[in-house]
Design an enzyme around this catalytic site. Structure first.
Site, PDB file in Angstrom:
ATOM      1  N   ILE A 151       0.658  -1.363   0.328  1.00 15.02           N
ATOM      2  CA  ILE A 151       0.056   0.344  -0.291  1.00 15.02           C
ATOM      3  C   ILE A 151       0.536   1.276  -0.151  1.00 15.02           C
ATOM      4  CG2 ILE A 151      -0.224  -0.694   2.380  1.00 15.02           C
ATOM      5  CD1 ILE A 151      -2.999   1.227   2.368  1.00 15.02           C
ATOM      6  N   ASP A 153       0.524   5.316   0.664  1.00 11.55           N
ATOM      7  CA  ASP A 153      -0.096   5.501   2.075  1.00 11.55           C
ATOM      8  C   ASP A 153       0.294   7.518   2.267  1.00 11.55           C
ATOM      9  OD1 ASP A 153      -1.708   7.269   3.988  1.00 11.55           O
ATOM     10  OD2 ASP A 153      -1.637   5.779   5.783  1.00 11.55           O
ATOM     11  N   SER A 154       1.617   8.187   2.630  1.00  4.64           N
ATOM     12  CA  SER A 154       1.709   8.601   3.081  1.00  4.64           C
ATOM     13  C   SER A 154       3.149   9.063   2.059  1.00  4.64           C
ATOM     14  CB  SER A 154       2.628   8.800   4.130  1.00  4.64           C
ATOM     15  OG  SER A 154       3.300   8.372   4.175  1.00  4.64           O
TER      16      SER A 154
END
Ligand code: PRP
Length: 224
Positions: A151, A153-154
């Site tokens: 994933i 994310d940031s």
């Protein structure tokens, strides 16, 4: 009325609502018309023993949907690399299931190795301190490198690792992520292969954890 017994995945067409139902048909009354007394007991996904009582908001991706998308990603990757040595570099721990499934859908020769990085610890937001816990021993120079992430994310993890890997003189360096939240405004690298644009929620399952729990869920769920 159809009789349902056992369990199965359900979804409402055109919505994101889906779940796993455990169904049990009650015994029919001997004098009643066929199926009239058949009733169904439903336990929603939150009763999944793998969740250890932790409530989830919803199942975002069920196993069948994940499998279909992973198959398509494998075909895209196969087509994108007609020649050269391709090294699939899985980023642990979150990608361990995704990598296992993905590599079996890539129909060309590949090599596989792993990187281990960590930034979340027991928190639900990234600490920003991306630590490289294991560095691959395989030589990267002159190879097509496909970094596989569960994933984005940031985007901090990818920034840090792509900076590092690009110094090792690969022939090409690309990213494949199963989930992309599209919230990573500071991500300095494109993600060439994306499984799903994911909602901005805390997701667990299919490798993704919360404090090391729930990685083994066969679906991806959003925690309450
Ligand atoms: C998670 C996840 C990604 C990264 C994404 O890893 O698996 O690798 O965070 O977050 P970012 O885009 O904000 O950097 P984590 O550090 O929790 O380690 P894990 O893979 O062992 O779960």
């Amino acid at each position: 009325m159809p009789r349902l017994e056992g369990g199965g995945w359900w979804s409402l067409p055109g919505t994101r609502s889906c779940g796993f139902l455990e169904c049990a048909a009650a015994p029919r009354q001997p004098s009643g018309p066929a199926d009239r007394w058949c009733c169904i007991t439903v336990n929603a996904t939150t009763t999944d023993p793998r969740l250890d009582g932790r409530p989830v908001k919803r199942i975002v991706y069920d196993p069948e949907r994940i499998a279909r998308r992973v198959r398509d990603l494998g075909a895209e990757i196969t087509a994108a690399y007609p020649d050269g040595t391709l090294l699939v570099l899985g980023l642990l721990k979150g990608s361990f299931i995704f990598v296992g499934d993905l590599v079996r859908q890539i129909e060309r020769p590949i090599q596989i190795d792993f990187l281990v990085a960590s930034s979340y610890g027991h928190a639900t937001t990234s600490s920003g301190d991306v630590r490289l816990v294991y560095d691959p021993e395989t030589k990267l120079e002159g190879k097509h490198i496909l970094l596989v992430e569960d994933i984005v994310d940031s985007g901090r993890t990818l920034n840090r690792l792509m900076d590092l890997l690009s110094t090792r003189r690969p022939q090409s360096l690309e990213i494949c992520a199963l989930l992309h939240k599209r919230t990573a405004t500071h991500l300095r690298y494109p993600v060439r292969f994306v499984g799903f644009d994911a909602p901005n929620e805390f997701l667990v399952g299919y490798g993704l954890d919360h404090a090391e729990n729930f990685r083994h869920l066969p679906y991806i769920a959003s925690l309450q």
